[in-house]
Design an enzyme around this catalytic site. Sequence first.
Site, PDB file in Angstrom:
ATOM      1  N   LYS A 107      -9.496  31.447 -87.921  1.00 24.06           N
ATOM      2  CA  LYS A 107      -9.052  32.631 -87.189  1.00 24.06           C
ATOM      3  C   LYS A 107      -7.793  32.285 -86.407  1.00 24.06           C
ATOM      4  O   LYS A 107      -7.837  31.592 -85.409  1.00 24.06           O
ATOM      5  CB  LYS A 107     -10.104  33.161 -86.220  1.00 24.06           C
ATOM      6  CG  LYS A 107      -9.697  34.568 -85.783  1.00 24.06           C
ATOM      7  CD  LYS A 107     -10.170  34.972 -84.424  1.00 24.06           C
ATOM      8  CE  LYS A 107      -9.458  34.363 -83.277  1.00 24.06           C
ATOM      9  NZ  LYS A 107      -8.063  34.807 -83.092  1.00 24.06           N
ATOM     10  N   GLY A 117      -6.647  25.738 -77.790  1.00 24.83           N
ATOM     11  CA  GLY A 117      -6.235  26.889 -76.990  1.00 24.83           C
ATOM     12  C   GLY A 117      -6.354  26.578 -75.518  1.00 24.83           C
ATOM     13  O   GLY A 117      -6.308  25.407 -75.106  1.00 24.83           O
ATOM     14  N   SER A 118      -6.528  27.622 -74.725  1.00 22.99           N
ATOM     15  CA  SER A 118      -6.531  27.442 -73.280  1.00 22.99           C
ATOM     16  C   SER A 118      -7.840  26.800 -72.810  1.00 22.99           C
ATOM     17  O   SER A 118      -8.874  26.900 -73.481  1.00 22.99           O
ATOM     18  CB  SER A 118      -6.365  28.800 -72.610  1.00 22.99           C
ATOM     19  OG  SER A 118      -7.438  29.630 -72.988  1.00 22.99           O
ATOM     20  N   ALA A 136     -10.661  29.508 -72.369  1.00 20.48           N
ATOM     21  CA  ALA A 136     -11.377  29.869 -73.603  1.00 20.48           C
ATOM     22  C   ALA A 136     -12.195  28.684 -74.095  1.00 20.48           C
ATOM     23  O   ALA A 136     -13.315  28.847 -74.584  1.00 20.48           O
ATOM     24  CB  ALA A 136     -10.383  30.327 -74.669  1.00 20.48           C
ATOM     25  N   GLY A 137     -11.655  27.468 -73.932  1.00 22.48           N
ATOM     26  CA  GLY A 137     -12.366  26.258 -74.367  1.00 22.48           C
ATOM     27  C   GLY A 137     -13.692  26.098 -73.640  1.00 22.48           C
ATOM     28  O   GLY A 137     -14.694  25.699 -74.229  1.00 22.48           O
ATOM     29  N   GLU A 161      -9.330  21.203 -78.045  1.00 21.08           N
ATOM     30  CA  GLU A 161      -7.992  20.711 -77.667  1.00 21.08           C
ATOM     31  C   GLU A 161      -7.416  21.754 -76.721  1.00 21.08           C
ATOM     32  O   GLU A 161      -7.072  22.855 -77.147  1.00 21.08           O
ATOM     33  CB  GLU A 161      -7.098  20.588 -78.911  1.00 21.08           C
ATOM     34  CG  GLU A 161      -7.596  19.598 -79.947  1.00 21.08           C
ATOM     35  CD  GLU A 161      -7.367  18.156 -79.547  1.00 21.08           C
ATOM     36  OE1 GLU A 161      -6.824  17.897 -78.455  1.00 21.08           O
ATOM     37  OE2 GLU A 161      -7.753  17.277 -80.325  1.00 21.08           O
ATOM     38  N   CYS A 177       1.346  21.927 -75.400  1.00 16.99           N
ATOM     39  CA  CYS A 177       0.258  21.525 -74.507  1.00 16.99           C
ATOM     40  C   CYS A 177       0.477  20.181 -73.814  1.00 16.99           C
ATOM     41  O   CYS A 177       0.053  19.976 -72.696  1.00 16.99           O
ATOM     42  CB  CYS A 177      -1.032  21.489 -75.301  1.00 16.99           C
ATOM     43  SG  CYS A 177      -0.872  20.497 -76.795  1.00 16.99           S
ATOM     44  N   GLU A 195      -1.253  24.934 -65.418  1.00 16.22           N
ATOM     45  CA  GLU A 195      -0.422  24.911 -66.628  1.00 16.22           C
ATOM     46  C   GLU A 195       0.381  26.219 -66.679  1.00 16.22           C
ATOM     47  O   GLU A 195      -0.195  27.303 -66.737  1.00 16.22           O
ATOM     48  CB  GLU A 195      -1.313  24.799 -67.864  1.00 16.22           C
ATOM     49  CG  GLU A 195      -0.505  24.686 -69.137  1.00 16.22           C
ATOM     50  CD  GLU A 195      -1.372  24.651 -70.387  1.00 16.22           C
ATOM     51  OE1 GLU A 195      -2.217  25.554 -70.548  1.00 16.22           O
ATOM     52  OE2 GLU A 195      -1.193  23.742 -71.206  1.00 16.22           O
TER      53      GLU A 195
HETATM   54  P1  NAD Z   1      -6.098  31.172 -75.944  1.00 17.11           P
HETATM   55  O1  NAD Z   1      -7.191  30.288 -75.492  1.00 17.11           O
HETATM   56  O2  NAD Z   1      -5.908  32.453 -75.255  1.00 17.11           O
HETATM   57  O3  NAD Z   1      -6.308  31.544 -77.496  1.00 17.11           O
HETATM   58  C1  NAD Z   1      -6.391  30.565 -78.502  1.00 17.11           C
HETATM   59  C2  NAD Z   1      -7.172  31.120 -79.671  1.00 17.11           C
HETATM   60  O4  NAD Z   1      -8.524  31.324 -79.299  1.00 17.11           O
HETATM   61  C3  NAD Z   1      -6.691  32.477 -80.168  1.00 17.11           C
HETATM   62  O5  NAD Z   1      -6.868  32.526 -81.570  1.00 17.11           O
HETATM   63  C4  NAD Z   1      -7.625  33.449 -79.464  1.00 17.11           C
HETATM   64  O6  NAD Z   1      -7.755  34.682 -80.149  1.00 17.11           O
HETATM   65  C5  NAD Z   1      -8.921  32.667 -79.471  1.00 17.11           C
HETATM   66  N1  NAD Z   1      -9.848  32.933 -78.372  1.00 17.11           N
HETATM   67  C6  NAD Z   1      -9.555  33.251 -77.090  1.00 17.11           C
HETATM   68  N2  NAD Z   1     -10.704  33.340 -76.361  1.00 17.11           N
HETATM   69  C7  NAD Z   1     -11.720  33.040 -77.205  1.00 17.11           C
HETATM   70  C8  NAD Z   1     -13.139  32.933 -77.055  1.00 17.11           C
HETATM   71  N3  NAD Z   1     -13.741  33.161 -75.883  1.00 17.11           N
HETATM   72  N4  NAD Z   1     -13.880  32.586 -78.117  1.00 17.11           N
HETATM   73  C9  NAD Z   1     -13.291  32.335 -79.312  1.00 17.11           C
HETATM   74  N5  NAD Z   1     -11.962  32.447 -79.529  1.00 17.11           N
HETATM   75  C10 NAD Z   1     -11.186  32.781 -78.478  1.00 17.11           C
HETATM   76  O7  NAD Z   1      -4.793  30.265 -75.927  1.00 17.11           O
HETATM   77  P2  NAD Z   1      -3.288  30.676 -76.269  1.00 17.11           P
HETATM   78  O8  NAD Z   1      -2.729  31.411 -75.109  1.00 17.11           O
HETATM   79  O9  NAD Z   1      -3.231  31.316 -77.609  1.00 17.11           O
HETATM   80  O10 NAD Z   1      -2.626  29.225 -76.395  1.00 17.11           O
HETATM   81  C11 NAD Z   1      -2.101  28.537 -75.332  1.00 17.11           C
HETATM   82  C12 NAD Z   1      -3.062  27.490 -74.821  1.00 17.11           C
HETATM   83  O11 NAD Z   1      -3.391  26.570 -75.861  1.00 17.11           O
HETATM   84  C13 NAD Z   1      -2.464  26.638 -73.720  1.00 17.11           C
HETATM   85  O12 NAD Z   1      -3.398  26.473 -72.685  1.00 17.11           O
HETATM   86  C14 NAD Z   1      -2.190  25.307 -74.390  1.00 17.11           C
HETATM   87  O13 NAD Z   1      -2.145  24.208 -73.552  1.00 17.11           O
HETATM   88  C15 NAD Z   1      -3.307  25.231 -75.371  1.00 17.11           C
HETATM   89  N6  NAD Z   1      -2.980  24.293 -76.450  1.00 17.11           N
HETATM   90  C16 NAD Z   1      -3.616  23.088 -76.510  1.00 17.11           C
HETATM   91  C17 NAD Z   1      -3.287  22.156 -77.495  1.00 17.11           C
HETATM   92  C18 NAD Z   1      -3.982  20.837 -77.586  1.00 17.11           C
HETATM   93  O14 NAD Z   1      -3.924  20.226 -78.652  1.00 17.11           O
HETATM   94  N7  NAD Z   1      -4.629  20.344 -76.565  1.00 17.11           N
HETATM   95  C19 NAD Z   1      -2.298  22.464 -78.413  1.00 17.11           C
HETATM   96  C20 NAD Z   1      -1.650  23.694 -78.322  1.00 17.11           C
HETATM   97  C21 NAD Z   1      -2.014  24.602 -77.337  1.00 17.11           C
END
Ligand code: NAD
Length: 479
Positions: free
Chosen positions: A179, A231-232, A235-236, A253, A287, A385
């Site tokens: 997704k 992701g964030s 959400a993680g 991650e 990130c 961040e």
């Molecule tokens: P986000 O968490 O909003 O979304 C990431 C993905 O998760 C999207 O596909 C979103 O639709 C999905 N999502 C959101 N909430 C969810 C939930 N509760 N359950 C399941 N899926 C969900 O993040 P973003 O704004 O798209 O990306 C930016 C973030 O990603 C930053 O915090 C950045 O640091 C992090 N990031 C981390 C790494 C790493 O390797 N550590 C790499 C790149 C980005």
Amino acid sequence: MQYEYTTIYVDGQWVEPQGQEPIPVISPASERQIGVVPRSTSADVDKAVAAARRALTASQWSGLGAEDRAKVLMRLADELEANSAERAALTSIQNGMPIMIAGPAEGSAPVGILRYYAALASEMPVEERRPRLGGGGTTVVRREPVGVVAAIVPWNYPQALTMFKLAPALAAGCTVVLKPSPETTLDALELAAAAERAGLPSGVLNVVTGGADVGAYLVSHPDVDKVAFTGSTAAGRAIGEACGRLLRPVTLELGGKSAAIVLDDADVAAVATGLASVSLLNNGQTCHLSTRILAPRNRYDEVVGAVAAMASALPVGDPLDPATFIGPLVSQRQRDRVESYIEQGKSSGATLVAGGGRPALEAGWFVQPTVFGDVDNSSVIAREEIFGPVLSVIPYGDVDEAVSIANDSDYGLGGSIWTTDLDKGLDVARRVETGSIGVNFYELDLGSPFGGAKASGLGRELGPEGLAAYYQLKSIYLR
Ligand code: NAD
């Protein structure tokens, strides 16, 4: 509109999902709508997971030997290589990543990762025989694919971060429901098209579209065996909680707020040049960036001046122009967020030494590369961040204090040490609580583990460790 997609990829078929409203594709550089992609619902996720389950149990994937799977993955790598430039441009068009970064990161790197894992998994024995410890007999330790993988990725490096998951998962014999983020769906659908051309068996890769609701449904689906998420941190945490309840293995991650420690012997001009990438790559939307720059008090003004001059000189503009180093932020929402942090920085007592506003461009969600001096590590701009081109330069007295400031963070993802003495750099790097750190540069090594400490995540991707996450181990005792 240039990009009109009406179907998602499920069970080897292009099918219309059941979501009512399509997702608009909006160019961050022009703020104009350039396309639409369809929206999936939970019913589409059900079909995708069921297809992945069937493909897992069918003999044509997990039943194949790793070498036969590798042949298919090498074909996929060839397909991706053939259209690297197009996929890189697709990322830039959707998220504003400068093409000079998208070319290597989104075009070429995924090809290399796929070839690496296809080869690595082929070398890995499925079974290993061990003499029993402290008794007669033998134990057969078997590596089996962990099963159906839900891969959820953000918009900032959509192709690369997808491949961090897809390549080891497929090489291990798993099947995947991917997704992507709603901001970057086009490239995921193009990846599926490449998989189809490469002859990946039906159901091995499925792509569903949509936002957090679709992601959350996928994470908790009863027929998913493992979740791989980037992701964030917010959400993680939600995903980690769901997986904890389900006792489902999960790789997370997440975000970062890494530190660049400039030691007092550093070549400040070289530091400033290096920090352009290490602290501001992809418009600050990476990130692992070193967004807190720790400078020794005895050279503080020199460091602040050099970093401010570097940031002010970076070419800002059209992400598809090969000379651009800073493009627009991904969305209006992201720019609002970054600008609100800049306002908080201004009212925190820090000194604005570069940027702080919008560049004079006709359209696009741009923010000038921005540097604050005299930042206190307890202030909001040093703790949270920002995910935009905003740096904080923080003074320190001695190396112990620098390490303590670096470690005084909720996060622990990347970081960098700057020095003319490599041994000293290595010593300091050992003391920083982080998943990865560079001395005089920072660049991921695709053959070594990458991931976060503290609120930056759980588990590791890349390297052999990234493959291990997609196997389930079984011990068979023989006597
Ligand atoms: P986000 O968490 O909003 O979304 C990431 C993905 O998760 C999207 O596909 C979103 O639709 C999905 N999502 C959101 N909430 C969810 C939930 N509760 N359950 C399941 N899926 C969900 O993040 P973003 O704004 O798209 O990306 C930016 C973030 O990603 C930053 O915090 C950045 O640091 C992090 N990031 C981390 C790494 C790493 O390797 N550590 C790499 C790149 C980005």
